[in-house]
Write a protein that holds these residues in place. Structure first.
Motif, PDB file in Angstrom:
ATOM      1  N   ARG A 391       0.836  -1.210   0.000  1.00  0.00           N
ATOM      2  CA  ARG A 391       0.000   0.000   0.000  1.00  0.00           C
ATOM      3  C   ARG A 391       0.864   1.250   0.000  1.00  0.00           C
ATOM      4  N   GLY A 392       1.930   1.192   0.748  1.00  0.00           N
ATOM      5  CA  GLY A 392       2.815   2.343   0.859  1.00  0.00           C
ATOM      6  C   GLY A 392       3.660   2.212   2.112  1.00  0.00           C
ATOM      7  N   ILE A 393       4.385   3.266   2.438  1.00  0.00           N
ATOM      8  CA  ILE A 393       5.228   3.283   3.628  1.00  0.00           C
ATOM      9  C   ILE A 393       4.885   4.534   4.411  1.00  0.00           C
ATOM     10  N   ARG A 394       4.393   4.351   5.622  1.00  0.00           N
ATOM     11  CA  ARG A 394       3.937   5.491   6.419  1.00  0.00           C
ATOM     12  C   ARG A 394       4.721   5.533   7.731  1.00  0.00           C
ATOM     13  N   LEU A 395       5.918   6.026   7.628  1.00  0.00           N
ATOM     14  CA  LEU A 395       6.804   6.077   8.778  1.00  0.00           C
ATOM     15  C   LEU A 395       7.141   7.513   9.133  1.00  0.00           C
ATOM     16  N   GLY A 396       7.101   7.826  10.409  1.00  0.00           N
ATOM     17  CA  GLY A 396       7.478   9.154  10.859  1.00  0.00           C
ATOM     18  C   GLY A 396       8.967   9.392  10.666  1.00  0.00           C
ATOM     19  N   GLY A 397       9.329  10.594  10.241  1.00  0.00           N
ATOM     20  CA  GLY A 397      10.736  10.889  10.003  1.00  0.00           C
ATOM     21  C   GLY A 397      11.319  10.064   8.870  1.00  0.00           C
ATOM     22  N   PHE A 398      10.498   9.690   7.911  1.00  0.00           N
ATOM     23  CA  PHE A 398      10.951   8.793   6.847  1.00  0.00           C
ATOM     24  C   PHE A 398      12.134   9.354   6.048  1.00  0.00           C
ATOM     25  N   PRO A 399      12.182  10.664   5.765  1.00  0.00           N
ATOM     26  CA  PRO A 399      13.368  11.166   5.062  1.00  0.00           C
ATOM     27  C   PRO A 399      14.663  10.873   5.817  1.00  0.00           C
ATOM     28  N   GLN A 400      14.630  10.989   7.149  1.00  0.00           N
ATOM     29  CA  GLN A 400      15.819  10.707   7.950  1.00  0.00           C
ATOM     30  C   GLN A 400      16.128   9.203   7.962  1.00  0.00           C
ATOM     31  N   ILE A 401      15.064   8.390   7.975  1.00  0.00           N
ATOM     32  CA  ILE A 401      15.256   6.936   7.934  1.00  0.00           C
ATOM     33  C   ILE A 401      15.871   6.521   6.607  1.00  0.00           C
ATOM     34  N   ARG A 402      15.398   7.115   5.537  1.00  0.00           N
ATOM     35  CA  ARG A 402      15.980   6.824   4.232  1.00  0.00           C
ATOM     36  C   ARG A 402      17.481   7.128   4.231  1.00  0.00           C
ATOM     37  N   LYS A 403      17.855   8.219   4.851  1.00  0.00           N
ATOM     38  CA  LYS A 403      19.274   8.580   4.888  1.00  0.00           C
ATOM     39  C   LYS A 403      20.083   7.557   5.678  1.00  0.00           C
ATOM     40  N   GLU A 404      19.527   7.056   6.760  1.00  0.00           N
ATOM     41  CA  GLU A 404      20.248   6.045   7.539  1.00  0.00           C
ATOM     42  C   GLU A 404      20.452   4.782   6.704  1.00  0.00           C
ATOM     43  N   ILE A 405      19.440   4.396   5.935  1.00  0.00           N
ATOM     44  CA  ILE A 405      19.567   3.203   5.084  1.00  0.00           C
ATOM     45  C   ILE A 405      20.569   3.470   3.967  1.00  0.00           C
ATOM     46  N   SER A 406      20.494   4.664   3.387  1.00  0.00           N
ATOM     47  CA  SER A 406      21.428   5.036   2.330  1.00  0.00           C
ATOM     48  C   SER A 406      22.864   5.040   2.843  1.00  0.00           C
ATOM     49  N   ASP A 407      23.074   5.592   4.035  1.00  0.00           N
ATOM     50  CA  ASP A 407      24.411   5.616   4.631  1.00  0.00           C
ATOM     51  C   ASP A 407      24.927   4.195   4.868  1.00  0.00           C
ATOM     52  N   ALA A 408      24.018   3.312   5.294  1.00  0.00           N
ATOM     53  CA  ALA A 408      24.408   1.917   5.510  1.00  0.00           C
ATOM     54  C   ALA A 408      24.794   1.254   4.192  1.00  0.00           C
ATOM     55  N   MET A 409      24.036   1.552   3.128  1.00  0.00           N
ATOM     56  CA  MET A 409      24.378   1.004   1.817  1.00  0.00           C
ATOM     57  C   MET A 409      25.752   1.479   1.362  1.00  0.00           C
ATOM     58  N   GLU A 410      26.034   2.742   1.608  1.00  0.00           N
ATOM     59  CA  GLU A 410      27.348   3.277   1.249  1.00  0.00           C
ATOM     60  C   GLU A 410      28.454   2.530   1.991  1.00  0.00           C
ATOM     61  N   GLY A 411      28.227   2.289   3.279  1.00  0.00           N
ATOM     62  CA  GLY A 411      29.206   1.548   4.065  1.00  0.00           C
ATOM     63  C   GLY A 411      29.389   0.125   3.566  1.00  0.00           C
ATOM     64  N   ILE A 412      28.283  -0.495   3.167  1.00  0.00           N
ATOM     65  CA  ILE A 412      28.333  -1.866   2.656  1.00  0.00           C
ATOM     66  C   ILE A 412      29.133  -1.944   1.358  1.00  0.00           C
ATOM     67  N   PHE A 413      28.813  -1.066   0.422  1.00  0.00           N
ATOM     68  CA  PHE A 413      29.422  -1.181  -0.903  1.00  0.00           C
ATOM     69  C   PHE A 413      30.834  -0.595  -0.971  1.00  0.00           C
ATOM     70  N   PHE A 414      31.204   0.176   0.026  1.00  0.00           N
ATOM     71  CA  PHE A 414      32.585   0.648   0.100  1.00  0.00           C
ATOM     72  C   PHE A 414      33.423  -0.223   1.033  1.00  0.00           C
ATOM     73  N   GLY A 415      32.848  -1.367   1.436  1.00  0.00           N
ATOM     74  CA  GLY A 415      33.599  -2.359   2.186  1.00  0.00           C
ATOM     75  C   GLY A 415      33.840  -2.053   3.639  1.00  0.00           C
ATOM     76  N   LYS A 416      33.067  -1.147   4.215  1.00  0.00           N
ATOM     77  CA  LYS A 416      33.279  -0.780   5.610  1.00  0.00           C
ATOM     78  C   LYS A 416      32.515  -1.685   6.574  1.00  0.00           C
ATOM     79  N   MET A 417      31.506  -2.400   6.077  1.00  0.00           N
ATOM     80  CA  MET A 417      30.717  -3.286   6.928  1.00  0.00           C
ATOM     81  C   MET A 417      30.040  -4.346   6.066  1.00  0.00           C
ATOM     82  N   THR A 418      29.629  -5.432   6.709  1.00  0.00           N
ATOM     83  CA  THR A 418      28.917  -6.473   5.989  1.00  0.00           C
ATOM     84  C   THR A 418      27.482  -6.029   5.708  1.00  0.00           C
ATOM     85  N   VAL A 419      26.800  -6.758   4.833  1.00  0.00           N
ATOM     86  CA  VAL A 419      25.405  -6.434   4.527  1.00  0.00           C
ATOM     87  C   VAL A 419      24.558  -6.508   5.787  1.00  0.00           C
TER      88      VAL A 419
END
Length: 447
Positions: A391-419
């Motif tokens: 249906r959708g995603i209805r999370l409070g502070g979702f823009p900030q949550i997206r950034k946390e996930i994006s930052d984690a992806m950056e860490g994953i693909f630059f080899g700083k942490m596991t998936v």
């Protein structure tokens, strides 16, 4: 009574009230519209505003870009508190819950009814309307620039590499990437750390939750679960392909984002919004054969509908009544069939109503080579009826949550942490954001 794209009609009584004195003698009512799009798409918003202003003599809409979706949310809320807010604000999907709980808006239905417009709300595609509606299906805002994520591929490169047809599964994508690499292409697939396609859309079409409580629709006490779903396997696959040089990170920070990477033929496959279809057509080398299809799924998956992206238009309260008449007139204007088709033509965004889509099909819009494939976005959004996970995603502070996930992806693909470690970190930090949001709106129930 004439039926329009969303079946809007203006009653005689409202017309009389709205016009008042003879137009030639009346002063125009000015009202503001703040939007988040920039670049080519931002210019198209300005064109829409000019078309409205040129179409009548009673209102003047003043349209101002805030140069980004998150900035529009922040600036609109700050301006509202200072009582210097616009009549209309374009709020992206991630800011929906923030606006809903703010109470700083006039519900779509009330605005149009108060100004004499009749709307068939069932005319909106369910997959689009449900993102901006209450649990009872009442739209609070007006879907405007709607999109979904799609898969773009270079047909010429596929032909050279001996690949036939569009990839339907991620197994197909892997096979295509290996053939492209063998044929001399250095970037078979380009991707960024934008969470929309790789995390959110992937989860929806694979019927995987982003968070508990129906992705937040059933309560503010929701928690993220992306570290426990098929997303773990999916990002592990992406990491493996990246390590082999078959998938390549493409971001503005690294010099080239995914769309320019595709249009320059640096990368031969990307995931991006259907809204980029127009930009790709205008900027890729003339004569290049390329195409678009629905996002791939993993083999054996029972595909579900994808999520709507883009933004909707919210009318903010505590503005003069005359401005609301202008706002209603503008919203009615951009919903007419000619404007619906114009908007889809110059951007790539999809029609948000069934009648608008059918009218465009009837006049052959999707048969034209330059628009070929755009109807697949509608097919993706309507592939199944919406469910708790789609249906959708209805999370409070979702823009900030997206950034946390994006930052984690950056860490994953630059080899700083596991998936797994990256997703665990994103969940922990994202849940902290959710708890702060829940505390801020303690006692408030979702409608």
């Amino acid at each position: 009574m004439k039926t329009h794209a969303v079946k809007f009609s203006l009653t005689v009584a409202a017309l009389a009230v709205g016009l008042g004195a003879t137009p030639a003698l009346a002063d125009k009512t000015k009202f503001e519209f703040w939007y988040g799009l920039s670049g080519d798409l931002g210019e198209r918003v300005e064109d829409a505003c000019k078309k409205f202003n040129d179409s009548q003599a009673d209102y003047e809409i003043v349209c101002t870009s805030q140069n980004g979706y998150p900035e529009t949310v922040q600036n609109s809320i700050a301006a509202y508190r200072a009582k210097k807010h616009p009549a209309i604000a374009q709020i992206f999907d991630g800011g929906t819950l923030d606006l809903m709980l703010s109470g700083a808006f006039v519900p779509a239905k009330k605005l149009m009814e108060d100004n004499g417009y009749k709307i068939d709300w069932t005319n909106y595609f369910g997959g689009i309307a449900n993102y901006y509606a209450t649990s009872k299906g009442e739209l609070y805002s007006f879907p405007f620039n709607s999109s979904t994520a799609m898969f773009y591929y270079n047909v010429d490169a596929f032909t050279k590499a001996g690949i036939e047809g569009a990839p339907q599964t991620w197994e197909d994508v892997e096979a295509a990437a290996r053939k492209l690499k063998a044929a001399g292409y250095s970037c078979p697939l380009g991707f960024s750390f934008d969470t929309w396609a790789t995390v959110e859309q992937f989860s929806a079409i694979h019927n995987q939750p982003i968070a508990t409580k129906s992705n937040g629709y059933d309560g503010l006490d929701t928690e993220l679960v992306i570290n426990k779903t098929k997303l773990v396997h999916h990002l592990t696959f992406f990491k493996k392909m990246t390590d082999e040089g078959l998938f390549v990170v493409k971001t503005k920070q690294l010099g080239m984002d995914v769309v320019p990477a595709f249009t320059s033929e640096t990368c031969q496959m990307i995931q991006s919004s259907i809204a980029d279809h127009g930009t790709i057509g205008k900027t890729i080398k003339p004569g290049t054969k390329w195409d678009v299809t629905m996002l791939p799924v993993w083999k054996g998956t029972e595909r579900q509908n994808s999520l709507v992206g883009g933004a909707s238009l919210w009318v903010l309260n505590n503005r003069p009544q005359a401005e609301y008449k202008g706002a209603a007139a503008f919203l009615n204007f951009i919903a007419q069939p000619d404007m619906v088709q114009w908007w889809s033509t110059v951007t790539g965004y999809i029609p948000v109503t069934k009648t608008g889509f059918e009218a465009m099909k009837a006049n052959g819009f999707y048969d034209k080579p330059e628009y070929k494939g755009r109807d697949k976005a509608i097919a993706s959004l309507t592939f199944t009826p919406t469910s708790a996970n789609t249906r959708g995603i209805r999370l409070g502070g979702f823009p900030q949550i997206r950034k946390e996930i994006s930052d984690a992806m950056e860490g994953i693909f630059f080899g700083k942490m596991t998936v797994q470690a990256g997703l665990d970190q994103a969940v922990e930090r994202g849940n902290a954001i959710l708890r702060r949001f829940e505390k801020t709106y303690a006692g408030r129930a979702l409608n």
